[in-house]
Structure formats: C-alpha cells, structure tokens
Design a protein around this motif. Structure first.
Motif, short mmCIF file in Angstrom:
data_model
loop_
_atom_site.label_atom_id
_atom_site.label_comp_id
_atom_site.label_asym_id
_atom_site.label_seq_id
_atom_site.Cartn_x
_atom_site.Cartn_y
_atom_site.Cartn_z
N GLY A 187 3.30 -2.93 5.54
CA GLY A 187 3.25 -3.59 4.24
C GLY A 187 3.00 -5.08 4.36
N PHE A 188 2.25 -5.63 3.43
CA PHE A 188 1.89 -7.05 3.45
C PHE A 188 3.02 -7.86 2.80
CE2 PHE A 188 -0.47 -10.75 1.62
CZ PHE A 188 -0.84 -11.32 2.82
N PHE A 189 3.34 -8.99 3.40
CA PHE A 189 4.38 -9.90 2.89
C PHE A 189 3.77 -11.28 2.72
CE2 PHE A 189 7.55 -13.19 3.46
CZ PHE A 189 8.61 -12.76 2.71
N GLN A 190 4.04 -11.90 1.56
CA GLN A 190 3.60 -13.27 1.35
C GLN A 190 4.62 -14.02 0.50
OE1 GLN A 190 -0.10 -13.41 -0.90
NE2 GLN A 190 0.33 -11.43 -1.85
N GLU A 193 5.37 -5.82 0.18
CA GLU A 193 5.15 -4.39 0.21
C GLU A 193 6.10 -3.77 1.23
OE1 GLU A 193 0.37 -4.07 -0.83
OE2 GLU A 193 1.05 -3.97 1.26
N GLY A 194 6.82 -2.73 0.82
CA GLY A 194 7.71 -2.04 1.74
C GLY A 194 6.94 -1.15 2.68
N ILE A 195 7.64 -0.64 3.69
CA ILE A 195 6.98 0.27 4.65
C ILE A 195 6.72 1.63 4.01
CG2 ILE A 195 7.92 -0.89 6.67
CD1 ILE A 195 9.98 1.39 6.84
N LEU A 196 7.42 1.93 2.91
CA LEU A 196 7.17 3.17 2.19
C LEU A 196 6.01 2.96 1.21
CD1 LEU A 196 8.20 6.08 1.60
CD2 LEU A 196 9.65 5.08 -0.17
N LYS A 197 5.07 3.85 1.20
CA LYS A 197 3.92 3.72 0.32
C LYS A 197 4.36 3.65 -1.14
CE LYS A 197 0.60 6.00 3.39
NZ LYS A 197 -0.27 7.19 3.62
N ASN A 198 3.67 2.85 -1.92
CA ASN A 198 3.97 2.62 -3.34
C ASN A 198 5.30 1.91 -3.58
OD1 ASN A 198 1.57 3.86 -3.92
ND2 ASN A 198 2.47 5.75 -4.72
N ASN A 199 5.85 1.30 -2.53
CA ASN A 199 7.11 0.56 -2.65
C ASN A 199 6.79 -0.93 -2.55
OD1 ASN A 199 10.14 0.31 -0.64
ND2 ASN A 199 9.81 -0.11 -2.79
N LYS A 200 7.15 -1.69 -3.59
CA LYS A 200 6.74 -3.09 -3.66
C LYS A 200 7.74 -3.89 -4.46
CE LYS A 200 2.74 -5.93 -5.04
NZ LYS A 200 1.40 -5.94 -5.65
N TYR A 201 7.80 -5.19 -4.15
CA TYR A 201 8.69 -6.10 -4.88
C TYR A 201 7.97 -7.43 -5.08
CZ TYR A 201 12.59 -9.38 -5.58
OH TYR A 201 13.42 -10.36 -6.07
N GLU A 202 8.04 -7.94 -6.32
CA GLU A 202 7.46 -9.25 -6.65
C GLU A 202 8.52 -10.12 -7.32
OE1 GLU A 202 3.06 -9.23 -8.11
OE2 GLU A 202 4.02 -7.43 -8.94
N ARG A 203 8.46 -11.41 -7.02
CA ARG A 203 9.39 -12.33 -7.66
C ARG A 203 8.72 -13.68 -7.87
NH1 ARG A 203 14.17 -14.17 -4.06
NH2 ARG A 203 12.57 -15.65 -3.35
#
Length: 1002
Positions: free
Chosen positions: A294-297, A322-332
């Motif tokens: 997963g991509f992290f920025q 992006e988490g390591i699980l597909k379709n798992n994501k967090y934005e802030r």
C-alpha cells in the motif's frame, strides 16, 4: 513679568522635551554557551514596553529612555535586570538556575520544573514525534516511556490501545484521559504529529488527582506548537509503502488435500481427493491474493512566528495511507490555527483550534457487523482451501463443499464500510497578569464530532465444485450517524511567588463540563449496488431496523493545587478536587479527590557540594485518590417497559422492569502509592529513574450475570477491587565529543506490572461472579475474569499429549475419544471432562515490557532506532483453534499432526470437529520488535544559505521492519478489549512501512 513667565514656560517645555527623548535598543539573549534563547521575555519596568526574542535570540525594544530598567526572563534561567545607558546594543547572557538540568513539563492547568514535583511524569519532546510515520503520537511513543504500554494493530487510521500502569476497570475502560491544549478528548487521531510541541504523561495519583474522576487511567497531555521569533515556513513530506512483514506458512494444496483425506477417513467418510488428483493440484496463496503493497504519503506545511504583538502558528497536514489489505484506505486532512494576541504587557488572549476530516475504507465481511472488527477477510484467507483458485473457468467466484469458508476476494470486493468524520477541537482563552505573582486564566474548550458510517454488502454468488451457485447476501445497507459535543469551561488563578528561600505556586480553579451524544442507525435489505442509490429510503421495508440512543451528562468541579519548595531542596505538593457528576444518583454524586507528595533534592544539600560524580539526586513519594466514571448515564435508574396485555374484560396497559438497577451506584476510586528515586551522574550524562507503585481500585463497576428468570442479562453494581503494582526503571546516557561533531544517546526502560482482580462481592442473590469473554465465534470462549486472577485470564482445558491406543482411551475420562485425539486433564477427578476441568493459564498482560532507544549524530548525519518488546504474556491462536470442518491449516500444524497411532507427536491427528479451547493453542507472546530505524542527512549551512533556506534534511525510515517472536500467528501484538486482548482472530497482520522523507524550512 510676562517675559519671566515666557522664559519659565520655554525652559519647562525644553525640559519636558529632553525628558521624553526615547530611543530603540537591540541585541541578543543567549545562555552561557552562546546558544540563542528564543522566546525569552524582556519587560521595561513601569512601562508597557515588552517583547520576546525571535528564533535566533534577537530582540528590539522601542521607546526606551536612558535610565530605564528592563528585566529579561527565561524559564530555567536566572532573571536579569539591565539599566539602559548611552549604548543602543545590549547582548545579554543568562545563567542557568541551580536546577538547570531540570526539565519543564506540562502538568494539569500549568507547567512546572520536574525538580519541583513529587509525582511521576514522563515526557517526549516534539522532535521525537514530529517525523514519525504514524497516525498518532501514541504509536510514536511506543517503547519510549516506562509504565506506558502502547498496543497497536497496524491498520490504517488506528490509534492503538494505551495502558498506563495496567488496567484498573472492567466497564470503565482502560484508555487514559487525553487533554490537548487544555481540551478534553477521547480521540487524538486528528492531531498531526508535526503539530506537537510536547507529549507529557501523568502516571501517579499525585499528578492526576487534579483531573479527579478522569485520572484513574492516567492522563496524556499534548501541547501543540505556537509561534515565536521571526517568520518560519516549514514543509515536510513522507512517502513510501506499507507491506506485510510477518507471514504464516500455510499448508499447500497437496498438504491440505492429504490432511482433509485423513480427517474424512478418520470420521468414517470417503476421501475427497485421489492420489492422482493430489499430484495435479495447484496452490493458491490466499493471503497474497488479498494483500498488496500500500502507498503511504504525508505532507505538512506550517507558518509560524511573532509580529506586531501576535504570535501565530498555522499548519495544514494531509495523510493518505493504503493498508496492506486491498480496498483498505485511510485519509486525513487537518488544519490548525494557534494564535496569541498580546493586548498589552499584562493581558493576552488566544485560541488553539484544529479541524480534522477523516475518511476510512475497510472491507467488511458483514454489513451487519458495523461495530465489529472489519478484517474477517484475513481469517477467511487463512482458512480457505488452497486448491481453489479465486475464480473458475467461467469467471465466477469459487468455493468448496469441504468447508463453510467464504471466498475472501469476493468478501473484499462486495463488502465495504466507509467511515467519515469531522472533528473540531480547540479552545479560546484569555490570560491576565494581575500582578507579577498572580495571574488569571479562563478557557472555553470545544470538542465536536460529526461521524457517518455507511456499510454495504452487495449480493453476489459463489460456485462450488458441483457448479451450484450460492447466494451470499441480500444487498444490505446499514447507516449510522453519530453526533457528539463536549464543552469545558476552565477558570483558575495561579499564585507564583518567592519569599526568600520559599517558592510557592498555588492554583485555584473551577471547571464545568457538558457532554451530549446521539446515535442513530438504520438498515434495509434490497438496496441496489449503485453509489447514488445507497440510501435507506431505497429497498425493502420488511425487516428494516432503526435504532436510536444517546447520552447526556454534566460535571462541575473545584480544584486547588500547591507546589511548594524550600531552598530548592524540600518539595511538598498537594492537590484536592471536589467533583460532581450527573451520571450518578444525587446521593452519590459528589466525590473528593485529594493527593499529596513530598520530595527531597539531595544534590542541593551543602554536604553534597564537595563531589562532582552525582549531578542530581531526588527521592520522592506520593499518595492520592483518583476516580473513574466512564459509564453510560442512567445505570442507576429503573427502566420500565409499558405494553398492552389482553384480558377477557379488555386490554390493559402494564409495566415490567427491563433493567435491574442499583440506585446507590457510585464512582470507582483508585488509591495509589508512588515511591521513586531520580538521579543524574557524570555531569548529567547518565540519567535514571526507579519507581515503585501500588494502585488499588475499589468499588469497581462489575456486570454480575443474573439468572434467566430475572428478566435482565446482568446487574451493574460496585462489586469488587482490582490491584496493580509494579516497578518502572529508566536509564539514559548521552554525550558528545569536544568538537561537537559527534553526539550519541542510549536509552532503556523496563516496566513490571502485576494485575489482579482481588475481590468480587456478588451482592445479588444467584449472580455469577465472573465475566466470560474471548468469543471464538464457534460456540467457544477462551477467557474468564474472576477473583484471584488477572483481567482477561485465559480459561482453557489442559492437554496431556494424545491418545495412542484404545486401551488408553478406555482408562480415561474421555470414553468417546478416538486414537490420535487430545488427552485432556481431568482436573477435579470426577471421571468426566467438563468445564469444571478448565484451568487459568495466564493472560495477555505481560510480566514486563521494555523499550530500547539508540541514536547518534555525526556532523550532518543522524541515525536513530527504537525497539520494544513484551515478556511473559500469553496469546491464543484463534486462527488455529476456530475450526468447524475442512478449513486449511498452517504448515507447522500439518507437520506436527499425528499420522500413525503409535507415533509420538506434538499435535493431534487430522480432524474436522470443533476443538475444545485448550492450551495447545495458547502460545508465548514474547516478542522484540524493531519499531523504527531512521537515517537522515542535514545539508550544511553553506548549501542551505546558498539556496535561501534555513534548513534542508532528507531521511529514510523503516517502521516495524523486524519482529523476533516464536508465536506461530501473524502478529503477537493483539489489542482488543480489557477482557479479551491476546486473541488472534480477524486481527490485522504486522505491517511494515518503508519511507523517504524531506524537511525544508524557509
């Protein structure tokens, strides 16, 4: 006569003009080693002329006259008075106080030097947190503070669980109180690490008693940055990947087939696979199918400084993970505005305001489980048969008749939970210096949350080997809206004055709080899978559900605190808080929380002055009471259900009790003793601290299980006591070369905590004095909390090998067993195996936990690493133990299985039954994790100045790259609730981050 009057008038004007001749002076303020002191205050006595030094220690005073006296002050340094003469430049050097090495820490409603305190406070500076690639400062603090245990699951957006000196409550939660710039909150996920100035943890009752009913679990005080000095523009970026770092070797397709055949034949069934079929099977690694890199920025921009009597700090931060699980994501996205306005020399007003918008996406295995852990796809990937491919030749999702496990890819692609929330957190405040030694501060804090969770399960089919299409869901939509508002108004006076050798700091205050929340949830089936139609008015009305609940409470408290020291040697602290809460009945509403502490700074004694090996030495002790009221309002009220009852004469309305209640319900109270020694050796290069504590929590709120005939599941009452006692030890060494080119530091801390539910008093007849938890979702539970054991103790059957012959079975307490089955210990000797034979086998709470921190700088290069670990804790591998029939097993379990009845083996023969929860699945949870490795390079001043910057740094970070453990599952760090932590089921595997970062200051 007129001439004389005119002459006198002219002379008077001339004199006045001369008297009013002013000028501007400037200079720098620095310490004895010529290091500039930014933020030092300069005040001209008798005039409203003052300023503060900028980032480089520079100052300017306008409108002064010769003969004026201005005073220079800076916390931790001796104040200095300067008389203005003919010169226009005054470079001032301040000398450190006798306690120069004493840290300034944030305490409740103020600040103080650590040497003036008798309590235990641990702290981290902002620079130890700012560049951490974590969602919250809690994760950045992992392993760095003695007595503070941070347990993190690694999922995007998670904050982690925090335990300060153990768990002290069953119902009242275990997380500490968070106070951000004086504002109370229960969630700090919206605080950007780059905005944090300091992170202070109040651990003992002497420190936390000023927060009364909130202080039992400890208090975390977060202070965000403020502006000072000349304008500074700071830009930082971090980008990289999240990746799975701790995998589990699963049985391949051939191993699964053989294990399945053995289990079927053993149960009297035909094998599922022929030898020819087994040889042609291909293996699907389901964990590889559902995970990714997963991509992290993370980007942060801030502007800070002081100008025209305004100190300002403005920042914005954006994180996308992006988490390591597909379709798992967090934005802030967070925006912060911290300003201070100096209205005159003695009056300041300001605000610390932040706005955070968060959005999280998590594949959910069930749209019904909106409250549950939404990571069941990991469990499905562990258990699904490896001979299956994700889709068959016709492109349909595949499953098998051999088990009842879902297709994890189908679960991810057809179930989604979206959590969106906006939080406003901050305060507006005013501060008045009544006189030099007396100030008044008033602050209005606000914490508002608006949250919407939308969970949807689309209808989809999976196809088994026979080509049968199985419909898995019925297009279920569940929507939840949560509104929370918390306001707190703090008003307090601070008296701070020195009388000869007597230093007195006295705080008197009043705080009022109002909290309200409302929860509204609805669900419907038959909602079509279209983004513009995901609303509750679309779909089937039959079977729809609506829930609505809420909570309202108020608090009012008066508090006072005395910090007194004599000659910087003898310290006395005392606090008392009188608190009232609407959560309890009127007769139990008011509670007092007193505390006191004493300390002796031995190094300031005259007899200690003839040596230079020990630079500081303090012994301290404290005792106090703190409380806990973290329960829902109204538990002391009788709730009645009014219904219509048919009678021959007609319908009558009647009422029945739907909640057993205790009208005398009262606060939980924790009494804590704290004893410690702080020391510094070799000119302060080696610093250490040893602390012993004992916390006894009385009147714990306990849900006593009631008989079914009572009409209610349990009865909440004050029914017992919990004890936590332990030792904390921390040691830090830091040094640098004479040239200053090389410096290094080494830190180590370790904490031992013993937890016990010391007493349960079942005050209700026939009530059950224990709580069962740790649900395996197969009809079995694994923990029981009962008197004499730790909270969340594993309660399991003990195995004694396996049966190797029928004769052995005939002589046992398990006549229905088969050769190769577990042999369970008949603990009570009654000839049968039942729940009465279960034994208590430890808990997830470790014997001790520790942290190691290392770092060095060499010229422009800096390096740091931190490690942390647990010893003595137990974890239960629910992934292995949650069997029904036909699930996959890990490679070790396949290798350990017993194949021939006479073969000695650690594990049982292949089986398909639901196993009893036993110690076979209980493992040592010891681990050592490399939490962080950072390597950075600061470009030289010459290069930085050439490109018109003030700072330029690049760095690389590896977070959680290595974990050393014998545990057979994905992750030995398993945060759950107080009563079921340490159970790996639907848990997030260990995630590593590998990043590159850039810091630029203009």
């Amino acid at each position: 006569m007129k001439f004389k009057l005119i002459t006198v008038f002219v002379m008077l004007l001339s004199y006045i003009g001369m008297a009013q001749e002013t000028k501007t002076i400037s200079g720098t303020v620095s310490d004895s080693t010529a290091v500039p002191l930014p933020g030092a205050q300069l005040k001209v006595q008798g005039k409203e002329i003052f300023t503060v030094t900028d980032f480089d220690g520079n100052y300017t005073l306008e409108g002064v006259e010769e003969g004026d006296i201005f005073k220079v002050t800076f916390l931790g340094f001796q104040p200095k008075e300067i008389t203005v003469g003919s010169s226009n430049e005054y470079n001032i050097t301040l000398q450190e106080e006798a306690a120069a090495l004493s840290e300034v820490v944030v305490i409740g409603y103020g600040k103080a030097e650590s040497r003036d305190l008798a309590g235990t406070i641990s702290n981290l500076k902002g620079e130890e947190i700012n560049d951490s690639p974590t969602t919250s400062a809690l994760q950045a603090a992992q392993g760095k503070l003695a007595g503070v245990q941070v347990i993190n699951d690694g999922s995007p957006g998670s904050v982690g669980n925090v335990r300060i000196r153990g768990s002290i409550s069953v119902l009242g939660g275990a997380d500490p109180l968070y106070v951000v710039d004086g504002v109370i909150t229960q969630d700090i996920s919206g605080i950007a690490n780059s905005d944090i100035e300091s992170f202070d943890v109040l651990k003992d009752a002497s420190s936390t008693a000023i927060y009364g009913a909130r202080g039992a679990n400890g208090v975390v005080l977060i202070t965000t940055k403020s502006g000072k000095g000349k304008m500074n523009i700071s830009l930082s970026t971090k980008t990289g990947i999240n990746t799975l770092v701790n995998g589990v070797d699963m049985a391949n397709a051939q191993e699964y087939a053989r294990y399945t055949n053995e289990a079927l034949v053993r149960g009297g069934n035909d094998p599922a696979f022929s030898e020819a079929e087994i040889g042609n099977l291909k293996t699907t690694n389901w964990m590889d199918e559902i995970t990714r890199d997963g991509f992290f920025q993370n980007y942060n921009l801030s502007v800070s400084g002081s100008k025209d009597d305004i100190d300002y700090f403005v920042s914005t931060n954006y994180m996308d993970e992006e988490g390591i699980l597909k379709n798992n994501k967090y934005e802030r996205l967070t925006v912060r505005l911290n300003n201070t306005y100096h209205l005159d020399e003695n009056l300041r007003i300001g605000h610390n305001l932040s706005l955070a918008r968060e959005r999280g996406f998590a594949p959910s295995t069930s749209a019904y489980a909106i409250d549950g852990v939404p990571y069941g796809a990991f469990t499905s990937a562990y258990k699904q048969a490896p001979f299956l491919s994700v889709r068959n030749a016709q492109g349909n999702y595949q499953t098998t008749n051999l088990n009842n496990v879902g297709n994890p890819i189908a679960e991810i692609e057809n179930n989604q939970s979206v959590n969106e929330q906006v939080r406003i957190l901050g305060n507006v405040w005013g501060e008045l210096d009544v006189v030099d030694w007396l100030s008044f501060r008033s602050s209005l804090g606000v914490n508002v949350l608006r949250q919407k969770i939308r969970s949807y399960g689309a209808s989809y089919n999976v196809e088994n080997e026979s080509g049968v299409q199985i419909n898995n869901q019925n297009q279920q939509l569940t929507v939840r809206d949560v509104d929370e508002e918390r306001f707190n108004w703090d008003n307090f006076l601070t008296f701070d004055k020195k009388f000869g050798k007597h230093d007195i700091n006295l705080t008197l205050g009043l705080t009022a709080e109002r909290f309200s929340s409302e929860f509204l949830q609805g669900s419907r089936r038959g909602v079509p899978p279209s983004d513009n139609l995901l609303y509750l008015n679309v779909g089937e009305q039959e079977g729809q559900k609506v829930e609505n609940s809420g909570d309202k409470s108020t608090r009012l408290a008066y508090f006072s605190r005395l910090l007194y020291n004599f000659d910087k040697r003898y310290v006395f602290n005392a606090t008392i808080r009188r608190e009232g809460s609407s959560k309890f009945a009127e007769s139990q509403r008011i509670k007092y929380y007193p505390s006191f502490g004493v300390a002796w700074n031995i190094d300031n004694e005259n007899f200690f002055s003839n040596q230079n090996f020990i630079s500081n030495l303090k012994v301290r002790g404290s005792y106090g009471l703190v409380g806990n009221d973290r329960i829902n309002s109204g538990l002391f009220l009788q709730l009645i259900d009014f219904s219509a009852y048919p009678f021959p004469s007609g319908v009558a309305i009647g009422g029945s009790s739907i909640q057993q209640y205790d009208e005398n319900l009262k606060w939980e109270t924790t009494k804590e003793l704290d004893l410690g020694v702080e020391f510094g050796l070799i000119q302060g290069k080696l610093r250490g601290e040893v602390t012993y504590y004992k916390k006894t929590t009385e009147d714990i709120l306990f849900p006593l299980a009631l008989p079914q005939t009572s009409g209610d599941d349990n009865f909440v009452t004050n029914a017992g006591s919990i004890e936590n006692k332990g030792i904390e030890f921390g040691l830090n060494w830091s040094d640098e070369s004479e040239s200053g080119d090389f410096s290094y530091n080494i830190g180590f801390n370790i904490t031992k905590n013993e937890n016990e539910l010391t007493k349960i008093n079942p005050v209700v007849a026939n009530a059950t004095p224990f709580i069962d938890s740790g649900d395996l979702q197969n009809g079995k539970i694994v923990t029981r909390t009962v008197e004499g054991n730790q909270l969340g103790t594993f309660w399991l059957y003990k195995t004694d090998g396996i049966f190797e012959s029928q004769e052995e079975i005939g002589n046992s307490a398990q006549p229905a067993a088969s050769v190769g089955d577990f042999r369970y210990v008949d603990t009570n000797g009654d000839g049968t195996i039942s729940q009465a034979d279960r034994q208590y086998m430890g808990s997830y709470q470790p014997d001790f936990y520790y942290g190691i921190n290392l770092g060095f700088t060499y010229k422009q290069v800096d390096f740091s690493t931190s490690l942390f670990g647990n010893v003595g804790n137990k974890v239960f591998n629910g992934l292995r133990a949650q069997r029904f029939s036909g699930e996959n097993i890990d490679a070790d379990l396949f290798a350990e299985r017993n194949v021939v009845p006479t073969e000695a083996s650690a594990g049982p023969r292949a089986f398909n039954e639901v196993p009893l929860p036993s110690d076979y699945y209980l493992e040592d949870g010891d681990f050592l994790r490399v939490n962080n490795i950072t390597l950075g390079y600061n470009f030289s001043d010459k290069i930085v100045e050439y490109i018109n910057l003030s700072r330029l740094r690049i760095y690389a970070v590896a977070q959680n790259p290595l974990t050393f453990t014998k545990y057979s599952g994905f992750n030995p760090e398993l945060p759950r609730g107080v009563l079921d932590s340490g159970l790996e089921l639907n848990a997030y595997p260990t995630t590593g981050k590998f990043l590159l970062g850039l810091n630029i200051d203009f």
